[in-house]
Scaffold this motif. Structure first.
Motif, PDB file in Angstrom:
ATOM      1  N   ASP A 214     -84.726 -69.951  17.783  1.00 45.92           N
ATOM      2  CA  ASP A 214     -83.935 -70.868  18.607  1.00 45.92           C
ATOM      3  C   ASP A 214     -83.459 -70.209  19.898  1.00 45.92           C
ATOM      4  OD1 ASP A 214     -83.899 -73.272  16.882  1.00 45.92           O
ATOM      5  OD2 ASP A 214     -82.874 -71.933  15.487  1.00 45.92           O
ATOM      6  N   VAL A 215     -84.439 -69.933  20.752  1.00 38.49           N
ATOM      7  CA  VAL A 215     -84.163 -69.344  22.053  1.00 38.49           C
ATOM      8  C   VAL A 215     -84.477 -70.362  23.141  1.00 38.49           C
ATOM      9  CG1 VAL A 215     -84.664 -67.029  21.219  1.00 38.49           C
ATOM     10  CG2 VAL A 215     -86.498 -68.389  22.242  1.00 38.49           C
ATOM     11  N   SER A 216     -84.121 -70.037  24.347  1.00 36.95           N
ATOM     12  CA  SER A 216     -84.462 -70.910  25.477  1.00 36.95           C
ATOM     13  C   SER A 216     -85.970 -70.924  25.669  1.00 36.95           C
ATOM     14  CB  SER A 216     -83.782 -70.419  26.758  1.00 36.95           C
ATOM     15  OG  SER A 216     -82.375 -70.418  26.609  1.00 36.95           O
ATOM     16  N   PRO A 217     -86.537 -72.063  26.034  1.00 45.88           N
ATOM     17  CA  PRO A 217     -87.997 -72.127  26.212  1.00 45.88           C
ATOM     18  C   PRO A 217     -88.442 -71.248  27.366  1.00 45.88           C
ATOM     19  CG  PRO A 217     -86.965 -74.127  27.023  1.00 45.88           C
ATOM     20  CD  PRO A 217     -85.884 -73.350  26.314  1.00 45.88           C
ATOM     21  N   PRO A 218     -89.697 -70.783  27.344  1.00 50.54           N
ATOM     22  CA  PRO A 218     -90.210 -70.007  28.479  1.00 50.54           C
ATOM     23  C   PRO A 218     -90.248 -70.873  29.729  1.00 50.54           C
ATOM     24  CG  PRO A 218     -91.997 -70.635  27.012  1.00 50.54           C
ATOM     25  CD  PRO A 218     -90.726 -71.028  26.315  1.00 50.54           C
ATOM     26  N   SER A 219     -90.241 -70.223  30.859  1.00 48.30           N
ATOM     27  CA  SER A 219     -90.273 -70.961  32.122  1.00 48.30           C
ATOM     28  C   SER A 219     -91.521 -71.819  32.197  1.00 48.30           C
ATOM     29  CB  SER A 219     -90.233 -69.983  33.302  1.00 48.30           C
ATOM     30  OG  SER A 219     -91.319 -69.080  33.238  1.00 48.30           O
ATOM     31  N   SER A 220     -91.368 -72.994  32.749  1.00 48.13           N
ATOM     32  CA  SER A 220     -92.483 -73.941  32.836  1.00 48.13           C
ATOM     33  C   SER A 220     -93.508 -73.440  33.834  1.00 48.13           C
ATOM     34  CB  SER A 220     -91.978 -75.325  33.260  1.00 48.13           C
ATOM     35  OG  SER A 220     -91.057 -75.819  32.326  1.00 48.13           O
ATOM     36  N   GLU A 221     -94.783 -73.609  33.466  1.00 48.78           N
ATOM     37  CA  GLU A 221     -95.857 -73.257  34.391  1.00 48.78           C
ATOM     38  C   GLU A 221     -96.074 -74.386  35.390  1.00 48.78           C
ATOM     39  OE1 GLU A 221     -99.103 -72.471  31.737  1.00 48.78           O
ATOM     40  OE2 GLU A 221     -98.708 -70.327  31.783  1.00 48.78           O
ATOM     41  N   ILE A 222     -96.727 -74.060  36.479  1.00 49.31           N
ATOM     42  CA  ILE A 222     -97.018 -75.063  37.502  1.00 49.31           C
ATOM     43  C   ILE A 222     -97.956 -76.114  36.931  1.00 49.31           C
ATOM     44  CG2 ILE A 222     -98.012 -75.461  39.785  1.00 49.31           C
ATOM     45  CD1 ILE A 222     -97.211 -72.626  40.529  1.00 49.31           C
ATOM     46  N   ASP A 223     -97.602 -77.364  37.086  1.00 49.12           N
ATOM     47  CA  ASP A 223     -98.422 -78.450  36.573  1.00 49.12           C
ATOM     48  C   ASP A 223     -99.653 -78.620  37.457  1.00 49.12           C
ATOM     49  OD1 ASP A 223     -99.484 -80.680  35.413  1.00 49.12           O
ATOM     50  OD2 ASP A 223     -97.880 -82.058  35.997  1.00 49.12           O
ATOM     51  N   ASP A 224    -100.841 -78.301  36.898  1.00 49.33           N
ATOM     52  CA  ASP A 224    -102.071 -78.404  37.686  1.00 49.33           C
ATOM     53  C   ASP A 224    -102.721 -79.775  37.559  1.00 49.33           C
ATOM     54  OD1 ASP A 224    -102.925 -78.238  35.101  1.00 49.33           O
ATOM     55  OD2 ASP A 224    -104.455 -76.704  35.446  1.00 49.33           O
ATOM     56  N   PHE A 225    -101.978 -80.750  37.031  1.00 53.41           N
ATOM     57  CA  PHE A 225    -102.528 -82.089  36.917  1.00 53.41           C
ATOM     58  C   PHE A 225    -102.235 -82.923  38.170  1.00 53.41           C
ATOM     59  CE2 PHE A 225    -103.301 -80.865  32.691  1.00 53.41           C
ATOM     60  CZ  PHE A 225    -104.165 -81.770  32.118  1.00 53.41           C
ATOM     61  N   ASP A 226    -101.515 -82.356  39.145  1.00 55.53           N
ATOM     62  CA  ASP A 226    -101.322 -83.046  40.414  1.00 55.53           C
ATOM     63  C   ASP A 226    -102.668 -83.143  41.132  1.00 55.53           C
ATOM     64  OD1 ASP A 226     -98.648 -83.234  39.914  1.00 55.53           O
ATOM     65  OD2 ASP A 226     -98.105 -81.445  41.063  1.00 55.53           O
ATOM     66  N   LYS A 227    -102.906 -84.285  41.745  1.00 59.43           N
ATOM     67  CA  LYS A 227    -104.198 -84.539  42.383  1.00 59.43           C
ATOM     68  C   LYS A 227    -104.234 -83.930  43.777  1.00 59.43           C
ATOM     69  CE  LYS A 227    -104.551 -88.732  39.640  1.00 59.43           C
ATOM     70  NZ  LYS A 227    -104.407 -90.200  39.621  1.00 59.43           N
ATOM     71  N   PHE A 228    -105.333 -83.225  44.054  1.00 60.55           N
ATOM     72  CA  PHE A 228    -105.525 -82.580  45.351  1.00 60.55           C
ATOM     73  C   PHE A 228    -105.553 -83.659  46.435  1.00 60.55           C
ATOM     74  CE2 PHE A 228    -107.956 -80.248  48.584  1.00 60.55           C
ATOM     75  CZ  PHE A 228    -107.294 -79.024  48.566  1.00 60.55           C
ATOM     76  N   ALA A 229    -104.697 -83.500  47.442  1.00 62.16           N
ATOM     77  CA  ALA A 229    -104.442 -84.582  48.404  1.00 62.16           C
ATOM     78  C   ALA A 229    -105.702 -85.049  49.134  1.00 62.16           C
ATOM     79  CB  ALA A 229    -103.384 -84.135  49.410  1.00 62.16           C
TER      80      ALA A 229
END
Length: 402
Positions: free
Chosen positions: A58-73
């Protein structure tokens, strides 16, 4: 003089004896020092079976990774302006940022299958990647190799709709009218093997030399991930009946973990099914997954690989009891007499927060995070409750002195 010579000889012998003792002592010290130097200085040199661990629940979750599901503009703009009949699902940018994979659905492609096209970073279309006989699945697994030289995805043989039993009524063109535009001619693809079950495919960064990396008809490969150094990938695969059974139970898909080399050779890591996606250690020396409440760690590149099973059930159960006591609001009962009649020998129920491991996160060699949760894939929703993060602090086992 002879007496002095004798005395001198004795003194020399004594000196020689002292010198030899010093040499023996020094040699012993050197042996100890050498043995100390053999001790691995980094965890990558420690076999999996020689790892020690300490659980912190029961520790704090690891830092979130960058979401690579964003669509390339730039690619998203091309679809919104020139390809309005197709649905852009996801984009995957190459490690050097110069190429982009566009995953998209078409009207004649049944869901959840999709196609893949290759773009440059300016949003310019380069070529189609997928031959007409293949259909891609599992969009979250489409990726570039760490060095950007290869593209990988999962696909199966394309299922084409049955032709209409009767010819369609096509109106005759009016005299003098312009001919109707014909469908555009797709690119020519060399023949590539296809299978009825999902396999992993690989091609070069330009989209050529496409071939199946796996070719085991009857097995469903539904997940893979490259090692950080690109020397191999970890994957999960199961049989069709195993997939269907899990689906009927609304459970996450489960497969047997395996190691796949770039030439397609495989090494089965375990014969048990796991629904926890395998993860690589940051140094690419080991792979971790889980089975219920056990964490399993495997050597990835050793000539004589070992493995370790870390049983965490008892510790997680104890932590769940404490967790429920802290977080659960107990309601007062209206019938206190009913509670008084319960025998002291009644077995306590398993805490609701005690659940299997469903996810792992390994970003530092000595720190392996994992999440426990209750997950069910219902027809209209996904149930994901009691999400709790824990961490294993990993080190080398202490050497036994003899």
């Amino acid at each position: 003089m002879p007496q002095r010579s004798t005395k001198t000889t004795k003194e020399s012998q004594q000196a020689l004896s002292v010198f030899l003792c010093v040499l023996v002592f020094a040699a012993g010290c050197k042996t100890v020092i050498d043995r100390q130097n053999v001790t691995p200085r980094v965890l990558r040199d420690v076999p999996a079976r020689n790892l020690a661990y300490r659980l912190s629940p029961d520790v704090s979750p690891p830092s979130s990774e960058i979401d690579d599901f964003d669509k390339f503009a730039a690619v998203a703009n091309d679809f919104s302006t020139k390809r309005k009949d197709e649905i852009l699902l996801r984009t995957v940018v190459s490690p050097d940022g110069r190429r982009v994979l566009a995953l998209y659905g078409t009207a004649d492609e049944p869901r959840p299958t999709f196609r893949i096209d290759l773009y440059n970073s300016d949003g310019q279309f380069l070529r189609n990647l997928i031959p007409p006989e293949l259909s891609c699945v599992f969009p979250e697994t489409v990726m570039w190799s760490p060095d950007g030289n290869f593209i990988n995805f999962i696909a199966h043989r394309r299922v084409l709709p049955s032709p209409s039993p009767t010819p369609l009524d096509v109106p005759e063109p009016e005299p003098g009218a312009s001919p109707a535009p014909s469908p555009s001619i797709g690119p020519l693809f060399p023949s590539v093997a296809s299978f009825s079950t999902e396999q992993i495919y690989i091609c070069n960064r330009d989209g050529y030399d496409l071939k199946p990396l796996t070719s085991r008809e009857g097995l469903i490969y539904f997940y893979f991930v490259w090692a950080p150094d690109g020397h191999a990938m970890a994957a999960l695969a199961c049989k069709e009946d195993e997939w269907n059974a899990r689906e009927r139970q609304f459970k996450l898909p489960a497969g047997r973990p395996r190691l796949i080399a770039p030439d397609g050779s495989e090494r089965l890591l375990d014969d048990a099914l796991t629904d926890a996606l395998p993860v690589w250690s940051p140094d690419a020396s080991k792979i971790a997954t889980s089975f219920e409440t056990d964490v399993a760690i495997y050597d990835a590149s050793a000539k004589t690989p070992t493995q370790a099973r870390l049983p965490l059930g008892d510790q997680l159960l104890t932590a769940s009891v404490a967790y429920d006591q802290k977080t659960t609001v107990r309601k007062a009962t209206d019938n206190s007499n009913a509670n008084a009649n319960q025998t002291a020998s009644s077995a306590p129920s398993v805490p609701a927060s005690f659940n299997p491991i469903v996810r792992l996160d390994w970003r530092r060699p000595e720190t392996l995070y994992f999440q426990t949760a209750y997950v069910r894939l219902m027809p209209n929703e996904t149930i994901n409750t009691f999400q709790r993060w824990h961490v294993l602090n990993i080190s080398a086992q202490a050497a036994v002195l003899k």
